[in-house]
Design an enzyme around this catalytic site. Sequence first.
Site, PDB file in Angstrom:
ATOM      1  N   ASP A 136      20.656  47.107  -9.943  1.00  0.00           N
ATOM      2  CA  ASP A 136      20.686  47.138  -8.534  1.00  0.00           C
ATOM      3  C   ASP A 136      19.484  48.222  -8.051  1.00  0.00           C
ATOM      4  O   ASP A 136      19.377  49.127  -8.870  1.00  0.00           O
ATOM      5  CB  ASP A 136      22.039  47.759  -8.344  1.00  0.00           C
ATOM      6  CG  ASP A 136      22.295  47.487  -6.756  1.00  0.00           C
ATOM      7  OD1 ASP A 136      21.515  46.757  -5.972  1.00  0.00           O
ATOM      8  OD2 ASP A 136      23.207  47.928  -6.094  1.00  0.00           O
ATOM      9  N   GLY A 150      15.025  46.646  -4.126  1.00  0.00           N
ATOM     10  CA  GLY A 150      14.662  46.698  -2.867  1.00  0.00           C
ATOM     11  C   GLY A 150      14.642  48.074  -2.076  1.00  0.00           C
ATOM     12  O   GLY A 150      13.504  48.484  -1.846  1.00  0.00           O
ATOM     13  N   ARG A 161       9.750  44.247  -0.681  1.00  0.00           N
ATOM     14  CA  ARG A 161      10.735  44.047  -1.772  1.00  0.00           C
ATOM     15  C   ARG A 161      10.422  43.341  -2.842  1.00  0.00           C
ATOM     16  O   ARG A 161      10.921  43.813  -4.174  1.00  0.00           O
ATOM     17  CB  ARG A 161      11.984  43.375  -0.904  1.00  0.00           C
ATOM     18  CG  ARG A 161      12.544  44.147   0.096  1.00  0.00           C
ATOM     19  CD  ARG A 161      13.886  43.339   0.828  1.00  0.00           C
ATOM     20  NE  ARG A 161      14.949  42.903  -0.374  1.00  0.00           N
ATOM     21  CZ  ARG A 161      15.730  43.631  -0.793  1.00  0.00           C
ATOM     22  NH1 ARG A 161      15.673  44.815  -0.223  1.00  0.00           N
ATOM     23  NH2 ARG A 161      16.784  43.269  -1.526  1.00  0.00           N
ATOM     24  N   HIS A 221      10.910  43.794  -7.024  1.00  0.00           N
ATOM     25  CA  HIS A 221      11.576  42.758  -8.172  1.00  0.00           C
ATOM     26  C   HIS A 221      10.634  42.596  -9.145  1.00  0.00           C
ATOM     27  O   HIS A 221      11.014  42.662 -10.450  1.00  0.00           O
ATOM     28  CB  HIS A 221      11.801  41.459  -7.474  1.00  0.00           C
ATOM     29  CG  HIS A 221      12.968  41.743  -6.510  1.00  0.00           C
ATOM     30  ND1 HIS A 221      14.288  42.244  -6.832  1.00  0.00           N
ATOM     31  CD2 HIS A 221      13.208  40.962  -5.159  1.00  0.00           C
ATOM     32  CE1 HIS A 221      15.001  42.093  -5.904  1.00  0.00           C
ATOM     33  NE2 HIS A 221      14.358  41.345  -4.573  1.00  0.00           N
ATOM     34  N   GLU A 240      26.065  34.624  -4.910  1.00  0.00           N
ATOM     35  CA  GLU A 240      25.978  35.171  -3.639  1.00  0.00           C
ATOM     36  C   GLU A 240      24.605  35.632  -3.044  1.00  0.00           C
ATOM     37  O   GLU A 240      24.314  35.755  -1.819  1.00  0.00           O
ATOM     38  CB  GLU A 240      26.878  36.571  -3.290  1.00  0.00           C
ATOM     39  CG  GLU A 240      28.420  36.167  -3.449  1.00  0.00           C
ATOM     40  CD  GLU A 240      28.907  36.018  -4.678  1.00  0.00           C
ATOM     41  OE1 GLU A 240      28.366  36.429  -5.704  1.00  0.00           O
ATOM     42  OE2 GLU A 240      29.984  35.290  -4.952  1.00  0.00           O
ATOM     43  N   ARG A 274      20.187  35.567   0.715  1.00  0.00           N
ATOM     44  CA  ARG A 274      18.894  36.398   0.987  1.00  0.00           C
ATOM     45  C   ARG A 274      18.086  35.601   1.762  1.00  0.00           C
ATOM     46  O   ARG A 274      17.978  34.363   1.710  1.00  0.00           O
ATOM     47  CB  ARG A 274      18.469  36.879  -0.225  1.00  0.00           C
ATOM     48  CG  ARG A 274      19.325  37.930  -1.164  1.00  0.00           C
ATOM     49  CD  ARG A 274      18.922  38.624  -1.917  1.00  0.00           C
ATOM     50  NE  ARG A 274      19.760  39.710  -2.467  1.00  0.00           N
ATOM     51  CZ  ARG A 274      19.439  40.866  -2.993  1.00  0.00           C
ATOM     52  NH1 ARG A 274      18.146  41.107  -3.085  1.00  0.00           N
ATOM     53  NH2 ARG A 274      20.311  41.727  -3.172  1.00  0.00           N
ATOM     54  N   LEU A 287      19.507  40.097 -31.477  1.00  0.00           N
ATOM     55  CA  LEU A 287      20.336  40.410 -30.259  1.00  0.00           C
ATOM     56  C   LEU A 287      20.479  39.237 -29.478  1.00  0.00           C
ATOM     57  O   LEU A 287      19.604  38.169 -29.394  1.00  0.00           O
ATOM     58  CB  LEU A 287      19.031  41.208 -29.467  1.00  0.00           C
ATOM     59  CG  LEU A 287      19.573  41.631 -28.058  1.00  0.00           C
ATOM     60  CD1 LEU A 287      20.622  42.560 -28.285  1.00  0.00           C
ATOM     61  CD2 LEU A 287      18.195  41.958 -27.458  1.00  0.00           C
TER      62      LEU A 287
END
Length: 252
Positions: free
Chosen positions: A26, A29, A39, A43, A73, A77, A137
């Site tokens: 998180d 932005g 933004r 990212h 969700e 955006r 992994l």
Amino acid sequence: MPVSDVVAAPAVDQVAAPVHVAVIMDGNGRWAAARGLPRGEGHRRGVAALRQAVRSAGELGVKVLTIYSFSAENWSRPATEIDDLMALVKRFVRDDLQELHRAGVRVRVIGDRTGLDSEIFGLISEAEALTRANDKLTFVVAFNYGGRQEIARAARRLAEQAAAGELDPASIGTATLEQYLDTVGLPDPDLVIRTSGEQRLSNFLLWQAAYAEFVFLPIYWPDFDRAAFEQAIDEFHRRERRFGGLKARTGS
Ligand code: FPP
């Protein structure tokens, strides 16, 4: 340094590492806004931090790393941001898949695949098929993922089987439901890390994180580096895990 160098290298603290670390990346932005950048640049820097996190996980002896790359969700955006994120995911698979494969990383994608862009769907299938036999992994990418949606999908499949007379409803327990989750076969996360200072789960691994330890770091995701990863693991080791019982159990 290529991912292969570090994932292959023996880890100093291999014994003590949490087996499964899940990460809510998180703050991309806000990282960008703090620098007057778009933004999308946040990212892009987030993807660089992600590459480093995969390397660090291998070095630190983590066996499963799950990242929340795009939530069910996140479609709300703006279209331009979604386009940016989709382009980054595609480029990540194209640029990094071979290297991940060489490093012995198995890629697994969790989330709802129905209705996905056919190019993304193809890249996901390719990544999973190519790396299926790897075991250094396991890199789990939660894409179009929501914990509630995952549990609802599992419940629907159980109900279908019960309605078809293939399953006795009385036999359904937690172990049965787990067989229908996207994460079937994976250990539950021991540690969930969230960056940016926000302290919530945001529909991530709701079922699986029942006994996870949570570490909330006050840094934005693009600044997440090896030192931050170690800090989160150190904090994990300071916790006493009781799994609902009374006596402390060590490890995961
Ligand atoms: C949260 O920051 C981040 C996301 C919603 C997307 C994270 C995606 C990537 C790092 C790249 C894509 C994934 C792969 C597998 C290459 P935010 O935008 O919510 O930040 P803010 O809360 O500060 O606005």
